[in-house]
Design an enzyme around this catalytic site. Structure first.
Site, PDB file in Angstrom:
ATOM      1  N   ASN A  83       1.322  -1.639  -0.122  1.00 58.81           N
ATOM      2  CA  ASN A  83       0.214   0.060   0.348  1.00 58.81           C
ATOM      3  C   ASN A  83       1.107   1.254   0.344  1.00 58.81           C
ATOM      4  O   ASN A  83       2.350   1.471   0.066  1.00 58.81           O
ATOM      5  CB  ASN A  83      -0.998  -0.522   1.095  1.00 58.81           C
ATOM      6  N   HIS A 113      21.602   3.238  13.661  1.00 59.43           N
ATOM      7  CA  HIS A 113      22.949   4.696  14.145  1.00 59.43           C
ATOM      8  C   HIS A 113      23.012   3.492  14.960  1.00 59.43           C
ATOM      9  O   HIS A 113      22.754   3.143  16.159  1.00 59.43           O
ATOM     10  CB  HIS A 113      22.186   4.963  13.628  1.00 59.43           C
ATOM     11  N   THR A 164      10.882  -5.532  16.912  1.00 56.01           N
ATOM     12  CA  THR A 164      12.053  -5.414  17.187  1.00 56.01           C
ATOM     13  C   THR A 164      12.857  -6.596  17.515  1.00 56.01           C
ATOM     14  O   THR A 164      13.316  -7.200  17.836  1.00 56.01           O
ATOM     15  CB  THR A 164      12.485  -4.321  19.117  1.00 56.01           C
ATOM     16  N   LYS A 165      11.704  -7.829  17.064  1.00 52.45           N
ATOM     17  CA  LYS A 165      12.306  -9.299  17.861  1.00 52.45           C
ATOM     18  C   LYS A 165      11.623 -10.113  16.442  1.00 52.45           C
ATOM     19  O   LYS A 165      10.649  -9.642  16.452  1.00 52.45           O
ATOM     20  CB  LYS A 165      12.181  -9.486  19.030  1.00 52.45           C
ATOM     21  N   LYS A 182      -1.827 -13.890  20.042  1.00 48.47           N
ATOM     22  CA  LYS A 182      -2.319 -15.475  19.951  1.00 48.47           C
ATOM     23  C   LYS A 182      -1.119 -15.818  18.962  1.00 48.47           C
ATOM     24  O   LYS A 182      -0.819 -15.152  17.731  1.00 48.47           O
ATOM     25  CB  LYS A 182      -3.495 -15.405  20.485  1.00 48.47           C
TER      26      LYS A 182
END
Length: 188
Positions: A83, A113, A164-165, A182
């Protein structure tokens, strides 16, 4: 007779075909029947590889790093829908599988950074990683996917999430930072 396709869609389709033809001449590897609407940008097109039947709407940016390292930095499978205002910002390598859906304003990066006392943000070195998104994932509007993330097949990322993981196949995740809500098997 409906003249909308002639007046609106046909010129956009022609512009898309011309844009992709030029990118192919400049070295972008691409399959067939892709669509890339205007308002977006690609650079270092030799570092981008597209499968077939991908749709990029208005304002999508494919942005591999400027350095001269060999190989593809952005690899996108087939049958994906991106999109408007998506940005794929690749310092090292971003891989996207097949048949995924991306909402508006999604940002995907494989770098960040370095920082520290006495280091100017402008002079901070980039730390590059990788991002891998499996097949048949759904990435919600304004989601951010950061370096060293791998999303398995069939993941759903909620709108506005900051991932982030990594998460395994079938995960439904949301939040800042994104957390597992879930597994897809639990929704059946």
């Amino acid at each position: 007779m409906n003249i909308e396709p002639l007046l609106i869609r046909a010129p956009r389709g022609l512009a898309s075909r011309i844009r992709l033809f030029v990118y192919r001449l400049l070295g972008m590897r691409q399959g067939s029947r892709n669509r890339m609407e205007g308002g977006g940008r690609c650079r270092r097109v030799k570092k981008i590889e597209l499968g077939s039947h991908n749709a990029f709407t208005q304002g999508c940016w494919l942005w591999p790093n400027d350095n001269d390292a060999a190989g593809v930095r952005i690899r996108i499978g087939s049958g994906n829908y991106f999109n408007r205002n998506l940005m794929i910002d690749a310092c090292n390598r971003i891989e996207i599988g097949n048949e995924n859906m991306f909402g508006p304003d999604v940002y995907i990066t494989d770098g960040d950074h370095s920082f520290g006392e006495g280091i100017s943000p402008k002079g901070a070195a980039m730390r590059a990683g990788t991002v891998r998104i499996g097949n048949q994932c759904w990435i919600g509007a304004k989601a951010v996917i950061l370096k060293d993330v791998e999303l398995g097949d069939g993941c759903v990322v909620g709108a506005g999430a900051v991932v982030t993981k990594s998460f395994p196949a079938g995960s439904v995740i949301a939040g800042v930072p994104a957390k597992l809500l879930k597994r897809a098997a639990e929704t059946a």
